[in-house]
Design a protein around this motif. Structure first.
Motif: not given
Ligand code: SAH
Length: 252
Positions: A164-175, A211-221
Motif C-alpha cells: 500500500s505504499t503507493g496509495l498513502i493519501p487515500k490510505l490515510v483518508e480511509e484510516l 514521511t514516505a515522501r521525504e524518505n522515497n518509500i515507494t515499495k518493499t515496505a
C-alpha cells in the motif's frame, strides 16, 4: 512432491532449517525475484536450475515445475515471507491438484513479523489491542467492499498494511474515516524489514504521507498503525505475581 517454501522476510539466515535443507537438495528453484533476497540462492547446489518468477506468468511457472517434477527432479517454489499471505500459491496448488502432483508448504517468517522485530514492538498489548488486522489498500487487485479499509479501521486495533505504499493519501483518508484512529495515532513505515538496508520510520497517521515522501518509500515496505507503537499499556496477567496460572501459583 513439489515444495512451496517461505523464504522469510529478507535476511538469508531467517529461512527455516527445513526450508534451507529443501533449497540445498533442490534440482530446480523457482523464486520470487522481486522480493526474495538473492543471497538465499547460495543455499542451492551446483547445477541447480534457477528461475526468477518475477518475469514469468503462472503458466510459465507451471511449465517449469511440472515437467521437472515428472522427470524426477526436486522442485522448490520459493516465496517471500510466508507463502500464505499475498503469495498467489492457491492458484499454483490447484493446478498441481489437477495434474495429480503432491505438494507441501514450508512456512517462513512473514514480513509483518520481520517488521515487528525491526520496531522492537509487540502488536498485542493488553488494554491497547488484542487483534492484528492484516490488510491492504485496494489497488489493481480489488479488496471486497465488506473489508473496506474504513470499516476495518473502525476497530482501532493494531493494523499492518501490505502492498500500500503507493496509495498513502487515500490510505490515510480511509484510516481516519473509520473514526477510531486520529491524526495523532502512532504509525510506522518499515522498509525492507530484516534486510541489511532495513529502515524504520516512526511517525503518526497525520505524518505518514510526508514521511514516505521525504524518505522515497515507494515499495518493499509495510505500514503499521495503532496504539501498540505508543507508550501506554497494561502489564500482562501471565507474568503478574498476583495471578495464578496453570504453571505457577500466585504469591500472597
Ligand atoms: N508473503 C509475503 C508478502 C508478499 S506481498 C510476506 O509474508 O511477507 C509483498 C508485500 O509485502 C510488499 O509490497 C510489502 O508491502 C511487503 N513486504 C515483503 N517483504 C517485506 C520486507 N522485508 N519489509 C517490509 N515489507 C515487506
Amino acid at each position: 512432491m513439489i515444495h512451496f517454501v517461505g523464504a522469510g522476510s529478507g535476511a538469508a539466515d531467517l529461512i527455516t532449517v527445513r526450508g534451507a535443507k529443501l533449497l540445498e537438495q533442490a534440482d530446480v528453484i523457482v523464486y520470487a525475484g522481486s522480493l526474495v533476497n538473492p543471497q538465499l540462492l547460495d543455499y542451492a547446489k551446483e547445477g541447480c536450475a534457477i528461475y526468477d518468477s518475477a518475469k514469468m506468468t503462472l503458466e510459465e511457472v507451471l511449465e517449469v515445475m511440472i515437467p521437472a517434477h515428472q522427470a524426477g527432479k526436486a522442485v522448490v517454489r520459493l516465496h517471500t515471507g510466508d507463502p500464505c499471505l499475498y503469495g498467489a500459491i492457491r492458484e499454483q496448488m490447484d493446478e498441481l491438484d489437477k495434474a495429480g502432483i503432491d505438494y507441501a508448504v514450508t512456512p517462513g517468517v512473514s514480513s509483518f513479523c520481520g517488521a515487528a522485530s525491526a520496531l522492537k514492538a509487540e502488536y498485542t498489548l493488553p488494554d491497547v489491542s488484542q487483534t492484528v488486522i492484516i490488510t491492504r489498500m485496494a489497488g489493481r487487485t480489488p479488496v471486497p467492499e465488506r473489508e473496506a479499509l474504513r470499516k476495518l479501521a473502525s476497530h482501532g486495533s493494531t493494523m499492518v498494511l501490505f502492498l500500500s505504499t503507493g496509495l498513502i493519501p487515500k490510505l490515510v483518508e480511509e484510516l481516519l474515516a473509520g473514526g477510531a484512529y486520529t491524526a495523532d495515532t502512532p504509525a510506522a513505515i518499515v522498509y525492507k524489514a530484516t534486510w541489511p538496508d532495513e529502515k524504520v520510520f516512526r511517525c503518526t497517521i497525520g505524518t505518514l504521507e510526508q514521511t514516505a515522501r521525504e524518505n522515497n518509500i515507494t515499495k518493499t515496505a509495510l505500514i503499521t498503525v495503532g496504539g501498540f507503537l505508543g507508550s501506554e499499556y497494561e502489564r500482562s496477567k501471565l507474568y503478574d505475581p498476583t495471578f495464578t496460572t496453570e504453571f505457577r501459583e500466585a504469591s500472597k
